[in-house]
Design an enzyme around this catalytic site. Structure first.
Site, PDB file in Angstrom:
ATOM      1  N   ALA A  59       0.842  -1.199   0.000  1.00  0.00           N
ATOM      2  CA  ALA A  59       0.000   0.000   0.000  1.00  0.00           C
ATOM      3  C   ALA A  59       0.873   1.243   0.000  1.00  0.00           C
ATOM      4  CB  ALA A  59      -0.903   0.007   1.218  1.00  0.00           C
ATOM      5  N   ASP A  60       0.471   2.218  -0.792  1.00  0.00           N
ATOM      6  CA  ASP A  60       1.117   3.527  -0.730  1.00  0.00           C
ATOM      7  C   ASP A  60       0.150   4.479  -0.030  1.00  0.00           C
ATOM      8  OD1 ASP A  60      -0.806   4.291  -2.640  1.00  0.00           O
ATOM      9  OD2 ASP A  60       0.630   4.218  -4.301  1.00  0.00           O
ATOM     10  N   SER A  61       0.526   5.747   0.052  1.00  0.00           N
ATOM     11  CA  SER A  61      -0.303   6.728   0.769  1.00  0.00           C
ATOM     12  C   SER A  61      -1.701   6.822   0.179  1.00  0.00           C
ATOM     13  CB  SER A  61       0.324   8.115   0.718  1.00  0.00           C
ATOM     14  OG  SER A  61       1.648   8.076   1.103  1.00  0.00           O
ATOM     15  N   ASP A  63      -3.348   4.519  -1.509  1.00  0.00           N
ATOM     16  CA  ASP A  63      -4.094   3.297  -1.164  1.00  0.00           C
ATOM     17  C   ASP A  63      -4.704   3.412   0.221  1.00  0.00           C
ATOM     18  OD1 ASP A  63      -3.584   1.729  -3.503  1.00  0.00           O
ATOM     19  OD2 ASP A  63      -1.590   1.228  -2.731  1.00  0.00           O
TER      20      ASP A  63
END
Length: 103
Positions: A59-61, A63
């Site tokens: 997950a990134d920011s 997401d």
């Protein structure tokens, strides 16, 4: 004499009960697991309380922001930006939702 009302679904309070009742952590956990599985396209059975969003689900920011938005919609809570930065695991998300104000 009044007719008894059926039990509300998903931990919701009965009509006229005022503020929303706190949700059971099992209900929150199941809901977040379901949302995360859908968002990250993984089998819900692979997600546990220890699942790390960034490391395991990549997950990134963005997401996390999108997932939190879905969680807020599902549970009728408001999660602060400060709390969002603290979410590392599924258990963190459950704890934050459990203590967040419902509206």
């Amino acid at each position: 004499m009044t007719t008894p009302q059926p039990a509300p679904p998903s931990g919701e309070p009965a009509a006229g009960a005022g503020a929303r009742a706190p949700l059971d952590t099992a209900v929150i956990t199941d809901g977040i697991r379901e949302l995360a599985a859908k968002h990250f396209k993984v089998d819900v059975a692979t997600l546990s309380a220890a699942t790390r969003f960034r490391e395991e689900l990549r997950a990134d920011s963005l997401d996390l922001v999108l997932l939190v938005h879905d969680v807020e919609d599902r549970f009728h809570v408001v999660i602060s930006q400060e709390d969002l930065t603290k979410v590392q695991t599924l258990a963190d998300a459950v704890e934050i939702v459990a203590r967040s104000p419902r509206g």
